[in-house]
Design an enzyme around this catalytic site. Sequence first.
Site, PDB file in Angstrom:
ATOM      1  N   ARG A   1       7.500   8.387   5.051  1.00 52.01           N
ATOM      2  CA  ARG A   1       6.349   8.287   5.040  1.00 52.01           C
ATOM      3  C   ARG A   1       6.531  10.414   4.847  1.00 52.01           C
ATOM      4  O   ARG A   1       5.635  10.851   5.274  1.00 52.01           O
ATOM      5  CB  ARG A   1       5.388   8.399   5.200  1.00 52.01           C
ATOM      6  CG  ARG A   1       5.006   7.325   5.015  1.00 52.01           C
ATOM      7  CD  ARG A   1       3.834   6.856   4.348  1.00 52.01           C
ATOM      8  NE  ARG A   1       3.196   5.297   4.015  1.00 52.01           N
ATOM      9  CZ  ARG A   1       2.189   4.643   5.407  1.00 52.01           C
ATOM     10  NH1 ARG A   1       1.831   5.375   5.680  1.00 52.01           N
ATOM     11  NH2 ARG A   1       2.110   3.254   4.332  1.00 52.01           N
TER      12      ARG A   1
ATOM     13  N   TYR B   1       1.136  -8.916   2.825  1.00 51.24           N
ATOM     14  CA  TYR B   1      -0.388  -8.815   2.785  1.00 51.24           C
ATOM     15  C   TYR B   1      -0.778  -9.447   1.680  1.00 51.24           C
ATOM     16  O   TYR B   1      -2.338  -9.930   0.713  1.00 51.24           O
ATOM     17  CB  TYR B   1       0.126  -7.146   2.064  1.00 51.24           C
ATOM     18  CG  TYR B   1       0.384  -5.878   2.845  1.00 51.24           C
ATOM     19  CD1 TYR B   1      -0.554  -5.269   3.190  1.00 51.24           C
ATOM     20  CD2 TYR B   1       1.851  -6.280   3.364  1.00 51.24           C
ATOM     21  CE1 TYR B   1      -0.870  -4.345   4.066  1.00 51.24           C
ATOM     22  CE2 TYR B   1       1.501  -5.359   4.133  1.00 51.24           C
ATOM     23  CZ  TYR B   1       0.526  -3.922   5.021  1.00 51.24           C
ATOM     24  OH  TYR B   1       0.668  -3.402   5.084  1.00 51.24           O
TER      25      TYR B   1
ATOM     26  N   ASP C   1       4.601   2.903  -3.200  1.00 50.77           N
ATOM     27  CA  ASP C   1       4.443   1.895  -2.426  1.00 50.77           C
ATOM     28  C   ASP C   1       4.562   0.757  -2.649  1.00 50.77           C
ATOM     29  O   ASP C   1       5.489  -0.014  -3.715  1.00 50.77           O
ATOM     30  CB  ASP C   1       2.636   0.805  -2.774  1.00 50.77           C
ATOM     31  CG  ASP C   1       2.532   1.250  -0.963  1.00 50.77           C
ATOM     32  OD1 ASP C   1       1.793   1.965  -0.284  1.00 50.77           O
ATOM     33  OD2 ASP C   1       1.824  -0.419  -0.810  1.00 50.77           O
TER      34      ASP C   1
ATOM     35  N   ARG D   1      -3.085  15.039  -4.473  1.00 47.85           N
ATOM     36  CA  ARG D   1      -4.057  13.789  -4.760  1.00 47.85           C
ATOM     37  C   ARG D   1      -5.733  13.970  -5.086  1.00 47.85           C
ATOM     38  O   ARG D   1      -6.047  13.318  -5.420  1.00 47.85           O
ATOM     39  CB  ARG D   1      -4.591  12.830  -3.131  1.00 47.85           C
ATOM     40  CG  ARG D   1      -5.021  11.803  -3.317  1.00 47.85           C
ATOM     41  CD  ARG D   1      -4.171  11.418  -1.384  1.00 47.85           C
ATOM     42  NE  ARG D   1      -5.054  10.023  -0.728  1.00 47.85           N
ATOM     43  CZ  ARG D   1      -5.948   9.926  -0.446  1.00 47.85           C
ATOM     44  NH1 ARG D   1      -7.007  10.565  -0.137  1.00 47.85           N
ATOM     45  NH2 ARG D   1      -7.002   8.862  -0.663  1.00 47.85           N
TER      46      ARG D   1
ATOM     47  N   ARG E   1      -0.192  12.506   3.190  1.00 52.60           N
ATOM     48  CA  ARG E   1      -1.718  12.824   3.576  1.00 52.60           C
ATOM     49  C   ARG E   1      -0.688  13.821   4.708  1.00 52.60           C
ATOM     50  O   ARG E   1      -2.057  14.897   4.836  1.00 52.60           O
ATOM     51  CB  ARG E   1      -2.195  12.695   4.111  1.00 52.60           C
ATOM     52  CG  ARG E   1      -3.255  11.540   3.178  1.00 52.60           C
ATOM     53  CD  ARG E   1      -3.928  10.296   3.511  1.00 52.60           C
ATOM     54  NE  ARG E   1      -3.206   9.226   4.301  1.00 52.60           N
ATOM     55  CZ  ARG E   1      -3.627   7.965   4.223  1.00 52.60           C
ATOM     56  NH1 ARG E   1      -4.632   8.240   4.131  1.00 52.60           N
ATOM     57  NH2 ARG E   1      -2.889   6.932   5.040  1.00 52.60           N
TER      58      ARG E   1
HETATM   59  O1  CP3 Z   1       7.846   7.340   2.977  1.00 55.66           O
HETATM   60  C1  CP3 Z   1       7.691   7.977   1.638  1.00 55.66           C
HETATM   61  O2  CP3 Z   1       7.729   8.900   1.874  1.00 55.66           O
HETATM   62  C2  CP3 Z   1       7.691   7.323   0.297  1.00 55.66           C
HETATM   63  C3  CP3 Z   1       6.776   6.452  -0.188  1.00 55.66           C
HETATM   64  C4  CP3 Z   1       5.935   4.852   0.507  1.00 55.66           C
HETATM   65  C5  CP3 Z   1       4.151   5.117   0.498  1.00 55.66           C
HETATM   66  N1  CP3 Z   1       4.573   3.540   1.607  1.00 55.66           N
HETATM   67  C6  CP3 Z   1       3.708   5.593  -0.129  1.00 55.66           C
HETATM   68  C7  CP3 Z   1       2.245   5.709   0.026  1.00 55.66           C
HETATM   69  C8  CP3 Z   1       6.420   4.055   1.475  1.00 55.66           C
HETATM   70  C9  CP3 Z   1       7.283   4.216   1.299  1.00 55.66           C
HETATM   71  C10 CP3 Z   1       5.496   3.093   1.853  1.00 55.66           C
HETATM   72  C11 CP3 Z   1       5.733   2.026   2.201  1.00 55.66           C
HETATM   73  C12 CP3 Z   1       4.426   1.199   2.529  1.00 55.66           C
HETATM   74  N2  CP3 Z   1       3.187   1.080   1.960  1.00 55.66           N
HETATM   75  C13 CP3 Z   1       4.411   0.148   3.279  1.00 55.66           C
HETATM   76  C14 CP3 Z   1       5.896   0.445   4.236  1.00 55.66           C
HETATM   77  C15 CP3 Z   1       6.245   1.134   4.895  1.00 55.66           C
HETATM   78  C16 CP3 Z   1       5.178   1.153   6.318  1.00 55.66           C
HETATM   79  O3  CP3 Z   1       4.422   1.992   6.801  1.00 55.66           O
HETATM   80  O4  CP3 Z   1       4.989   0.276   7.481  1.00 55.66           O
HETATM   81  C17 CP3 Z   1       3.830  -0.524   4.125  1.00 55.66           C
HETATM   82  C18 CP3 Z   1       2.972  -1.795   4.899  1.00 55.66           C
HETATM   83  C19 CP3 Z   1       2.755  -0.604   2.665  1.00 55.66           C
HETATM   84  C20 CP3 Z   1       1.582  -0.326   1.745  1.00 55.66           C
HETATM   85  C21 CP3 Z   1       0.485   0.576   2.885  1.00 55.66           C
HETATM   86  N3  CP3 Z   1      -0.122   1.392   1.135  1.00 55.66           N
HETATM   87  C22 CP3 Z   1      -0.413   1.233   3.120  1.00 55.66           C
HETATM   88  C23 CP3 Z   1      -0.368   0.382   4.923  1.00 55.66           C
HETATM   89  C24 CP3 Z   1      -1.073   2.749   3.553  1.00 55.66           C
HETATM   90  C25 CP3 Z   1      -1.717   3.463   3.930  1.00 55.66           C
HETATM   91  C26 CP3 Z   1      -3.245   3.017   3.971  1.00 55.66           C
HETATM   92  C27 CP3 Z   1      -4.076   4.122   5.267  1.00 55.66           C
HETATM   93  O5  CP3 Z   1      -4.799   4.658   4.211  1.00 55.66           O
HETATM   94  O6  CP3 Z   1      -3.668   4.226   5.475  1.00 55.66           O
HETATM   95  C28 CP3 Z   1      -0.743   2.790   2.305  1.00 55.66           C
HETATM   96  C29 CP3 Z   1      -0.933   3.769   1.218  1.00 55.66           C
HETATM   97  C30 CP3 Z   1      -0.003   4.446   1.234  1.00 55.66           C
HETATM   98  N4  CP3 Z   1       1.235   4.712   1.084  1.00 55.66           N
HETATM   99  C31 CP3 Z   1       0.092   6.326   1.580  1.00 55.66           C
HETATM  100  C32 CP3 Z   1       1.691   7.023   0.815  1.00 55.66           C
HETATM  101  C33 CP3 Z   1       1.238   8.265   1.514  1.00 55.66           C
HETATM  102  C34 CP3 Z   1      -1.516   6.424   1.719  1.00 55.66           C
HETATM  103  C35 CP3 Z   1      -2.381   6.961   0.214  1.00 55.66           C
HETATM  104  C36 CP3 Z   1      -3.013   7.870   0.256  1.00 55.66           C
HETATM  105  O7  CP3 Z   1      -2.776   9.119   0.439  1.00 55.66           O
HETATM  106  O8  CP3 Z   1      -4.358   7.391   1.404  1.00 55.66           O
END
Ligand code: CP3
Length: 357
Positions: free
Chosen positions: A28, A155, A78, A41, A32
């Site tokens: 990540r 999920y 994602d 965003r 944010r």
């Molecule tokens: O690592 C990176 O920088 C690459 C991008 C990346 C994202 N998600 C961007 C993202 C990667 C590799 C993921 C993987 C991901 N997504 C996982 C596996 C890794 C982990 O962290 O456990 C999982 C379980 C997800 C599912 C998911 N997508 C979640 C739980 C969330 C967060 C939701 C929240 O509101 O907190 C997301 C959204 C997401 N994916 C964001 C980002 C930067 C936040 C989105 C936003 O800008 O609101």
Amino acid sequence: MSAVLKNDRFLRALRREPVDRTPVWLMRQAGRYLPEYRASRKAAGSFLAMAKNPDLACEVTLQPLARFDLDAAILFSDILTIPDAMGLDLYFVEGEGPKFRHPVRDAASIAKLGVPDMETDLRYVMDAVRTIRRELDGRVPLIGFSGSPWTLACYMVEGGGSKDFARIKAMALNDPKALHALLSVNTDAVIAYLAAQRAAGAQALQVFDTWGGVLSPAMYREFSLPYLTRIAQELQRGDGAGRTPLILFGKGNAAYLDELSRSGAEGVGVDWLIELGDAARRTEGRVALQGNLDPTTLYGAPDAIRAQVRHALDSYAHGNGGSRDGHIFNLGHGMSPDMNPDHVGVLVDEVHAYSAR
Ligand code: CP3
């Protein structure tokens, strides 16, 4: 397309070859906590609008590289793109995380699932990989990724995030055949997805088994590990120095390091619940290890962060016969939105300074 790679520390470390400094990237790293990410965003309107637009996905992928001396880029996307493309229809609720409009909860809906077409249904992901490779111009390697079959299933069955995983664990007990059918189609999709990202230009691949650690050992060995192993065995990724390495990251995977290190993957990512030195001793040089700072370390002051970085680097070396080779520095899980970007710079610079050979 393929400019000569100027910084290959990350790929060399994955092959357990000597490097001048331990490579570092952070899960990540685009997100944010960066004001420039929040601005992109806002302009795009939503996370999904950004992820589905290859130019915007490229823009945010490169943002952390402009600030920090990172040794790898990770595709901005994602893990939930696959179930979305299978028809589950992904959306995000502010403050609640990801949700599906059409979760799968029985054998009949699972039987209808198929592997999405990578160059139509998921073309936006492959276009993002191609765009990022072009814009990176060989600065650092690009990591592609996927969720693990089990973590995607969590999920897909729960319909979103979960605290207790009640629905999918009930399915494991009451209808294991249906769950295996779901894990099997997910595995086929993950293999096709990672192969397509590799063909589009991804230079390393990571599978996120974020929720493997919520299973009992017997259930992990039935519902997660065999599918991770199948990916490591069946994913075609070339030979020798041209091989595209695969990293299996898992939260709570410390008890399974022996098996994971024999799965056929080149690297294993671990969380902070195990000393890296112990992880190195258990895997005996069969794989590169990635990790494993507690992400909350970034809430500490700079000197505390530096001390924790040095501890992780030294722990690895002690467990690896005195050598720092074969280690990729990372957190044990992803960054959070309220983290201080300056602290990331402190971490990255300390990894490089302290590990200089
Ligand atoms: O690592 C990176 O920088 C690459 C991008 C990346 C994202 N998600 C961007 C993202 C990667 C590799 C993921 C993987 C991901 N997504 C996982 C596996 C890794 C982990 O962290 O456990 C999982 C379980 C997800 C599912 C998911 N997508 C979640 C739980 C969330 C967060 C939701 C929240 O509101 O907190 C997301 C959204 C997401 N994916 C964001 C980002 C930067 C936040 C989105 C936003 O800008 O609101």
